[in-house]
Design a protein around this motif. Structure first.
Motif, PDB file in Angstrom:
ATOM      1  N   THR A  65       0.855  -1.198   0.000  1.00 58.21           N
ATOM      2  CA  THR A  65       0.000   0.000   0.000  1.00 58.21           C
ATOM      3  C   THR A  65       0.884   1.240   0.000  1.00 58.21           C
ATOM      4  OG1 THR A  65      -1.152  -1.263   1.708  1.00 58.21           O
ATOM      5  CG2 THR A  65      -2.015   0.923   1.239  1.00 58.21           C
ATOM      6  N   PRO A  66       0.513   2.309  -0.702  1.00 57.83           N
ATOM      7  CA  PRO A  66       1.314   3.532  -0.593  1.00 57.83           C
ATOM      8  C   PRO A  66       1.062   4.231   0.752  1.00 57.83           C
ATOM      9  CG  PRO A  66      -0.382   3.741  -2.299  1.00 57.83           C
ATOM     10  CD  PRO A  66      -0.592   2.415  -1.665  1.00 57.83           C
ATOM     11  N   PHE A  67       2.114   4.518   1.474  1.00 61.11           N
ATOM     12  CA  PHE A  67       2.046   5.276   2.721  1.00 61.11           C
ATOM     13  C   PHE A  67       2.545   6.695   2.434  1.00 61.11           C
ATOM     14  CE2 PHE A  67       1.486   2.495   6.596  1.00 61.11           C
ATOM     15  CZ  PHE A  67       1.063   1.369   5.900  1.00 61.11           C
ATOM     16  N   VAL A  68       2.012   7.699   3.168  1.00 55.39           N
ATOM     17  CA  VAL A  68       2.471   9.067   2.898  1.00 55.39           C
ATOM     18  C   VAL A  68       3.450   9.597   3.939  1.00 55.39           C
ATOM     19  CG1 VAL A  68       0.433   9.810   1.594  1.00 55.39           C
ATOM     20  CG2 VAL A  68       0.518  10.211   4.049  1.00 55.39           C
TER      21      VAL A  68
ATOM     22  N   ASN B  21       9.821   6.796   0.397  1.00 57.13           N
ATOM     23  CA  ASN B  21       9.101   7.946  -0.127  1.00 57.13           C
ATOM     24  C   ASN B  21       8.033   8.490   0.844  1.00 57.13           C
ATOM     25  OD1 ASN B  21       8.665   9.844  -2.054  1.00 57.13           O
ATOM     26  ND2 ASN B  21       7.196   8.609  -3.235  1.00 57.13           N
ATOM     27  N   LEU B  22       8.467   8.678   2.093  1.00 60.94           N
ATOM     28  CA  LEU B  22       7.533   9.131   3.133  1.00 60.94           C
ATOM     29  C   LEU B  22       7.968  10.486   3.672  1.00 60.94           C
ATOM     30  CD1 LEU B  22       7.637   5.796   5.186  1.00 60.94           C
ATOM     31  CD2 LEU B  22       5.819   6.510   3.639  1.00 60.94           C
TER      32      LEU B  22
ATOM     33  N   LYS C 162      -7.403  22.792  14.239  1.00 59.10           N
ATOM     34  CA  LYS C 162      -7.113  23.431  12.947  1.00 59.10           C
ATOM     35  C   LYS C 162      -5.697  23.078  12.483  1.00 59.10           C
ATOM     36  CE  LYS C 162      -8.989  27.733  13.558  1.00 59.10           C
ATOM     37  NZ  LYS C 162      -9.174  29.075  13.469  1.00 59.10           N
ATOM     38  N   THR C 163      -4.762  23.083  13.414  1.00 54.53           N
ATOM     39  CA  THR C 163      -3.367  22.755  13.059  1.00 54.53           C
ATOM     40  C   THR C 163      -3.289  21.364  12.446  1.00 54.53           C
ATOM     41  OG1 THR C 163      -2.581  24.100  14.878  1.00 54.53           O
ATOM     42  CG2 THR C 163      -1.050  22.472  14.035  1.00 54.53           C
ATOM     43  N   LEU C 164      -3.967  20.405  13.081  1.00 50.63           N
ATOM     44  CA  LEU C 164      -3.912  19.033  12.591  1.00 50.63           C
ATOM     45  C   LEU C 164      -4.607  18.919  11.228  1.00 50.63           C
ATOM     46  CD1 LEU C 164      -2.971  16.188  13.258  1.00 50.63           C
ATOM     47  CD2 LEU C 164      -5.107  15.775  14.455  1.00 50.63           C
ATOM     48  N   SER C 165      -5.735  19.596  11.091  1.00 50.38           N
ATOM     49  CA  SER C 165      -6.496  19.494   9.847  1.00 50.38           C
ATOM     50  C   SER C 165      -5.713  20.053   8.659  1.00 50.38           C
ATOM     51  CB  SER C 165      -7.821  20.233   9.951  1.00 50.38           C
ATOM     52  OG  SER C 165      -8.550  19.655  10.984  1.00 50.38           O
ATOM     53  N   GLU C 166      -4.963  21.119   8.904  1.00 51.81           N
ATOM     54  CA  GLU C 166      -4.169  21.695   7.806  1.00 51.81           C
ATOM     55  C   GLU C 166      -3.138  20.687   7.307  1.00 51.81           C
ATOM     56  OE1 GLU C 166      -4.725  26.093   9.568  1.00 51.81           O
ATOM     57  OE2 GLU C 166      -2.649  25.381   9.413  1.00 51.81           O
ATOM     58  N   LEU C 167      -2.536  19.990   8.232  1.00 47.85           N
ATOM     59  CA  LEU C 167      -1.523  19.012   7.846  1.00 47.85           C
ATOM     60  C   LEU C 167      -2.157  17.822   7.131  1.00 47.85           C
ATOM     61  CD1 LEU C 167       1.517  18.711   8.135  1.00 47.85           C
ATOM     62  CD2 LEU C 167       1.060  17.157   9.993  1.00 47.85           C
ATOM     63  N   VAL C 168      -3.320  17.410   7.637  1.00 50.87           N
ATOM     64  CA  VAL C 168      -4.039  16.290   7.040  1.00 50.87           C
ATOM     65  C   VAL C 168      -4.341  16.590   5.566  1.00 50.87           C
ATOM     66  CG1 VAL C 168      -6.365  15.284   7.034  1.00 50.87           C
ATOM     67  CG2 VAL C 168      -4.987  15.251   9.109  1.00 50.87           C
ATOM     68  N   LEU C 169      -4.738  17.823   5.312  1.00 55.80           N
ATOM     69  CA  LEU C 169      -5.035  18.225   3.942  1.00 55.80           C
ATOM     70  C   LEU C 169      -3.797  18.060   3.052  1.00 55.80           C
ATOM     71  CD1 LEU C 169      -7.529  19.386   2.584  1.00 55.80           C
ATOM     72  CD2 LEU C 169      -6.554  21.663   2.873  1.00 55.80           C
ATOM     73  N   LYS C 170      -2.670  18.452   3.605  1.00 54.47           N
ATOM     74  CA  LYS C 170      -1.408  18.318   2.859  1.00 54.47           C
ATOM     75  C   LYS C 170      -1.139  16.841   2.538  1.00 54.47           C
ATOM     76  CE  LYS C 170       3.507  19.234   3.649  1.00 54.47           C
ATOM     77  NZ  LYS C 170       4.477  19.922   4.477  1.00 54.47           N
ATOM     78  N   TRP C 171      -1.354  15.980   3.527  1.00 56.98           N
ATOM     79  CA  TRP C 171      -1.114  14.547   3.316  1.00 56.98           C
ATOM     80  C   TRP C 171      -2.081  13.980   2.278  1.00 56.98           C
ATOM     81  CZ3 TRP C 171      -0.515  12.779   9.171  1.00 56.98           C
ATOM     82  CH2 TRP C 171       0.735  13.202   9.635  1.00 56.98           C
ATOM     83  N   GLU C 172      -3.360  14.412   2.395  1.00 56.32           N
ATOM     84  CA  GLU C 172      -4.363  13.891   1.445  1.00 56.32           C
ATOM     85  C   GLU C 172      -3.995  14.258   0.016  1.00 56.32           C
ATOM     86  OE1 GLU C 172      -8.458  13.565   4.067  1.00 56.32           O
ATOM     87  OE2 GLU C 172      -7.929  15.495   3.192  1.00 56.32           O
ATOM     88  N   ASN C 173      -3.471  15.458  -0.138  1.00 54.70           N
ATOM     89  CA  ASN C 173      -3.115  15.905  -1.486  1.00 54.70           C
ATOM     90  C   ASN C 173      -1.959  15.113  -2.080  1.00 54.70           C
ATOM     91  OD1 ASN C 173      -5.142  17.725  -1.617  1.00 54.70           O
ATOM     92  ND2 ASN C 173      -3.929  19.410  -0.774  1.00 54.70           N
ATOM     93  N   LEU C 174      -1.250  14.403  -1.211  1.00 54.73           N
ATOM     94  CA  LEU C 174      -0.112  13.615  -1.714  1.00 54.73           C
ATOM     95  C   LEU C 174      -0.539  12.247  -2.247  1.00 54.73           C
ATOM     96  CD1 LEU C 174       2.545  14.299   1.052  1.00 54.73           C
ATOM     97  CD2 LEU C 174       2.577  15.123  -1.300  1.00 54.73           C
ATOM     98  N   VAL C 175      -1.760  11.851  -1.867  1.00 52.14           N
ATOM     99  CA  VAL C 175      -2.194  10.492  -2.261  1.00 52.14           C
ATOM    100  C   VAL C 175      -2.606  10.496  -3.735  1.00 52.14           C
ATOM    101  CG1 VAL C 175      -3.856   8.637  -1.813  1.00 52.14           C
ATOM    102  CG2 VAL C 175      -2.937   9.971   0.064  1.00 52.14           C
TER     103      VAL C 175
END
Ligand code: UDP
Length: 465
Positions: free
Chosen positions: A107-110, A129-130, A452-465
């Motif tokens: 599975t691809p991990f981010v 690639n993480l 909010k801090t966590l959600s901003e980072l989550v968005l960044k990770w999601e965009n990498l998938v």
């Protein structure tokens, strides 16, 4: 449909390095159910039973894997606790590498998030690639010191405890050298060298999560984020604490039910802190003479303050080490429980009005979340720094004086208990702690600073998938 996002986390060995990263993982998947977390756990010998039971409570999208345990005899003998923790991770690296290889081949991990003692695992991030992150289960003040020590090490040569002035870490309450973390108490030691090597690496990762929140440590957090220092990105996502469910009916909770609101002092030294026999005696007499109600988690005495920290201990009844007649004399005044309490439920109980703590960061946050003010009695690691933050910075705790014989004597114990539980200053500490509790709740709300801090980072990770 939302994208599935996979990340791996590596805790440090020891209950209180496992729990925070698992709680962080729980919060992540609770806020973002499309996230899957795999936790790769290094252990020294057989893991403590508390660690095993906590894994049974995980939601389905958090998987855990115990890595091949490191044998205690393979570690260098008689080294500091921090060195033991770090070497346990070093010896686990081949298993971590193998596990990552297997996982990422399917599975691809981010991202890879490692406890600050497991930072070496992040060396594998590039290969798979993480993105690489540290989970720092402690305060912004401690992190600030870790990054600042690199500068102070170059500028000074004496022991930090011999510096004439307290150390002024940017944004932080001044801290005397003797109150800095144990690893910084002997600059010629191996543990100090390892400490410097570890923190030097912090600047090269994609970011550092801290289990703190803006409203509690605004000034150090601002200073950490200031541009120009060359620091990594810092994400305050706390307070992340255990929720602790199913402990109803336990004897200590039933006992608390019978006590008056705010009347009980809870006494505990964390998951493995221990006192010497002489100190156990002083504490016992101090509690008794204070005439206040108490709930004391007693551990077998030891000359090493962190003796019970890393792995399960031999089966000895710790109550045998209490002064003769103590249990009988205090049976109406207090309850003594061996080794372990359901701390979350205890701190959340309305009868508890104060917490005598060793100032482990998890215990502190748990107290903050429940609005319980403190007697700050640090033992090891960075606990003295935490004590300074709480008693001198936030003023939500009182710190007992250690006598010349190295003991906190019974008279002093009585004094701090009275100060916290009945004095005017204690009342103010209660009030300030209540305000901090409100701020902690707000930080975790949907639009709160930490969410909010966590959600901003989550968005960044999601965009990498
Ligand atoms: N803890 C508990 N019962 C006990 C002692 C400790 O549940 O009798 C939990 C406590 O709630 C906290 C953790 O163990 O979550 C201790 O972490 P902390 O950072 O305070 O101290 P450490 O164990 O690292 O010294």
């Amino acid at each position: 449909m939302e994208k599935m996002v996979h990340i791996a986390v590596v805790p440090g060995p020891g209950f209180s390095h496992l729990v925070p990263i698992l709680q962080f993982s729980k919060r992540l998947v609770q806020l973002h159910p499309n996230f899957h977390v795999t936790c790769l756990i290094p252990t020294l010998g057989s893991p403590p039973s508390a660690s095993k039971s906590i894994l049974e409570t995980l939601p389905p999208n958090i998987k855990s894997i115990f890595l091949q345990p490191v044998k205690p005899e393979d570690l260098p003998q008689r080294v500091a606790i921090e060195t033991q923790i770090q070497f346990t991770v070093t010896l686990s690296l081949p298993s971590i590498h193998q596990a990552l290889k297997t996982l990422t081949s399917k599975t691809p991990f981010v991202a890879l998030v490692a406890d600050s003692f497991a930072f070496e695992a992040l060396d594998f991030a590039k290969e798979f690639n993480l993105l690489s992150y540290i989970y720092f289960p402690s305060s912004a003040t401690t992190l600030s010191w870790y990054l600042y020590v690199l500068k102070l090490d170059k500028e000074t040569s004496c022991e930090y405890r011999d510096l004439p002035e307290p150390v002024k870490i940017p944004g932080c309450v001044p801290i005397h050298g003797r109150d800095l973390n144990n690893q910084a108490q002997d600059r010629s030691s191996q543990v100090y060298k390892l400490f410097l090597q570890r923190v030097q690496r912090f600047c090269f990762f994609d970011g550092i999560f801290i289990n703190s929140f803006f409203e509690m440590e605004a000034s150090p957090i601002r200073a950490l984020k200031e541009e120009g220092r060359g620091y990594p990105l810092v994400y305050p996502v706390g307070p992340i604490v255990q929720t602790g469910d199913d402990a109803n009916g336990l004897e200590c909770l039933t006992w608390l039910d019978k006590q008056e609101v705010g009347s009980v002092l809870y006494v505990s030294f964390g998951s493995g802190g221990t006192l010497s026999q002489e100190q156990v005696n002083e504490l016992a007499y101090g509690l008794e003479l204070s005439n206040h109600k108490f709930l004391w988690v007693v551990r077998e005495p030891s000359s090493l303050a962190f003796d019970a920290y890393l792995s399960a201990k031999r089966d000895v009844d710790p109550l045998h080490f209490l002064p003769g007649g103590f249990l009988e004399r205090t049976k109406e005044q207090g309850l003594v429980i061996p080794s372990w309490a359901p701390q979350i439920q205890v701190l959340g109980h309305s009868s508890v009005g104060g917490f005598l703590t060793h100032c482990g960061w998890n215990s502190i946050l748990e107290s903050v979340v429940h609005g319980v003010p403190l007697i700050t009695w640090p033992l090891f690691a960075e606990q003295r720094m935490n004590a300074v933050v709480l008693s001198e910075g936030l003023k939500v705790g009182v710190r007992p004086r250690v006598g010349e014989n190295g003991l906190v004597e019974k008279v002093e114990i009585v004094e701090v208990i009275k100060c916290l539980m009945e004095g005017e200053e204690g009342g103010k500490m209660h009030k300030r702690m209540e305000e901090l509790k409100e701020a902690a709740n707000s930080a975790l709300k949907e639009d709160g600073s930490s969410t909010k801090t966590l959600s901003e980072l989550v968005l960044k990770w999601e965009n990498l998938v």
